[in-house]
Motif scaffolding. Structure first.
Motif, short mmCIF file in Angstrom:
data_model
loop_
_atom_site.label_atom_id
_atom_site.label_comp_id
_atom_site.label_asym_id
_atom_site.label_seq_id
_atom_site.Cartn_x
_atom_site.Cartn_y
_atom_site.Cartn_z
N GLU A 22 -6.16 38.91 -7.70
CA GLU A 22 -5.21 38.84 -8.83
C GLU A 22 -5.68 39.72 -9.99
O GLU A 22 -4.87 40.38 -10.64
CB GLU A 22 -5.07 37.39 -9.32
CG GLU A 22 -4.44 36.43 -8.31
CD GLU A 22 -2.91 36.49 -8.28
OE1 GLU A 22 -2.34 37.54 -8.63
OE2 GLU A 22 -2.32 35.48 -7.89
N HIS A 48 6.41 40.77 -12.88
CA HIS A 48 5.36 40.19 -12.02
C HIS A 48 3.97 40.37 -12.64
O HIS A 48 3.07 39.56 -12.36
CB HIS A 48 5.41 40.76 -10.61
CG HIS A 48 4.65 39.91 -9.63
ND1 HIS A 48 4.91 38.57 -9.45
CD2 HIS A 48 3.59 40.17 -8.83
CE1 HIS A 48 4.06 38.07 -8.57
NE2 HIS A 48 3.25 39.02 -8.19
N THR A 52 1.46 37.43 -13.01
CA THR A 52 0.10 37.58 -12.50
C THR A 52 -0.92 37.14 -13.55
O THR A 52 -1.96 36.56 -13.23
CB THR A 52 -0.14 39.04 -12.03
OG1 THR A 52 0.81 39.33 -11.00
CG2 THR A 52 -1.54 39.24 -11.45
N HIS A 55 -1.13 33.62 -13.14
CA HIS A 55 -1.87 33.27 -11.93
C HIS A 55 -3.37 33.30 -12.18
O HIS A 55 -4.10 32.41 -11.73
CB HIS A 55 -1.51 34.21 -10.77
CG HIS A 55 -0.05 34.20 -10.42
ND1 HIS A 55 0.53 35.06 -9.54
CD2 HIS A 55 0.95 33.37 -10.86
CE1 HIS A 55 1.82 34.80 -9.45
NE2 HIS A 55 2.09 33.78 -10.24
N GLU A 113 -0.79 37.89 -0.60
CA GLU A 113 -1.04 36.80 -1.55
C GLU A 113 -0.43 35.49 -1.06
O GLU A 113 -1.02 34.42 -1.22
CB GLU A 113 -0.46 37.16 -2.92
CG GLU A 113 -1.22 38.24 -3.64
CD GLU A 113 -0.82 38.31 -5.08
OE1 GLU A 113 0.33 38.74 -5.34
OE2 GLU A 113 -1.61 37.94 -5.95
N TYR A 117 -2.52 32.12 -0.69
CA TYR A 117 -2.19 30.88 -1.42
C TYR A 117 -1.77 29.76 -0.46
O TYR A 117 -2.07 28.59 -0.71
CB TYR A 117 -1.12 31.12 -2.48
CG TYR A 117 -1.68 31.68 -3.77
CD1 TYR A 117 -2.38 30.86 -4.64
CD2 TYR A 117 -1.54 33.02 -4.09
CE1 TYR A 117 -2.93 31.37 -5.82
CE2 TYR A 117 -2.08 33.54 -5.26
CZ TYR A 117 -2.77 32.71 -6.11
OH TYR A 117 -3.32 33.22 -7.27
N THR A 139 2.10 28.96 -7.84
CA THR A 139 1.84 30.40 -7.74
C THR A 139 2.43 30.97 -6.45
O THR A 139 3.06 32.03 -6.47
CB THR A 139 0.32 30.69 -7.81
OG1 THR A 139 -0.18 30.17 -9.03
CG2 THR A 139 0.04 32.18 -7.74
N GLU A 143 5.02 34.19 -6.02
CA GLU A 143 4.78 35.37 -5.17
C GLU A 143 5.98 35.54 -4.22
O GLU A 143 6.45 36.66 -3.98
CB GLU A 143 3.50 35.22 -4.33
CG GLU A 143 2.25 34.77 -5.06
CD GLU A 143 1.69 35.78 -6.03
OE1 GLU A 143 2.38 36.73 -6.37
OE2 GLU A 143 0.54 35.56 -6.49
FE LIG Z 1 -0.23 36.39 -8.08
#
Ligand SMILES: [Fe+2]
Length: 168
Positions: A22, A48, A52, A55, A113, A117, A139, A143
């Motif tokens: 990240e 994004h 991020t 995140h 990602e 995750y 999260t 994504e």
């Molecule tokens: Fe992310």
């Protein structure tokens, strides 16, 4: 040989890998937004980028509660995915073709990602840590949404434009 590491240690190591991924992405998304031509694609990358940042903050929050450090690992896979995106940006493509290429690179990143995750969320559930699992799921969903948005952008109109530029 060092001490045998347990499942929880693997979980923390995986989270460190994601933290590295990240953090690398923060810089890359800024460059991808700069390289994009279509305003809607620029916006998608910038949006994004903001997500991020969240995140990264969520991961820091988790490491705080675990009383562990987030640093110490480099996600080599993300490094390579970003390098491929940079190669596309550096190629002598026409604007819409470059946009199509940037989307292709970004979707690989998002899928990577999502895989990461998805796994750590499952690990958190196995460790009976539901609040951590919920945070990781939040999260994951973002994504996934980003990936879907990129698919929509790729369908209309970016790939069409890229094809037209091919024909003239
Ligand atoms: Fe992310």
């Amino acid at each position: 040989m060092g001490k045998v590491k347990d499942f929880r240690a693997l979980f923390i190591d995986q989270l460190r890998d994601i933290y590295s991924a990240e953090s690398q992405l923060l810089k890359a998304l800024k460059k991808m937004a700069e390289a994009a031509t279509l305003p809607a694609l620029k916006d998608a990358f910038l949006n994004h980028l903001e997500e991020t940042r969240d995140h990264v903050e969520r991961l820091k929050e988790l490491f705080n509660t675990f009383d562990e450090k987030p640093t110490g690992k480099t996600c080599e896979a993300m490094k390579a995915l970003i390098a491929e995106g940079e190669d596309i940006a550096a190629e002598h493509y026409s604007p819409a073709v470059r946009d199509a290429g940037l989307i292709a690179a970004a979707q690989r990143v998002e899928h990577y990602e999502m895989a990461a995750y998805g796994t750590v969320r499952a690990f958190a559930l196995l460790l009976r840590d539901e609040s951590t699992a919920d945070l990781l799921q939040l999260t994951f969903k973002e994504e996934e949404q980003c990936d879907k948005k990129l698919t929509v952008l790729a369908r209309t109109p970016i790939n069409e434009l890229a094809l037209q530029e091919e024909c003239v």
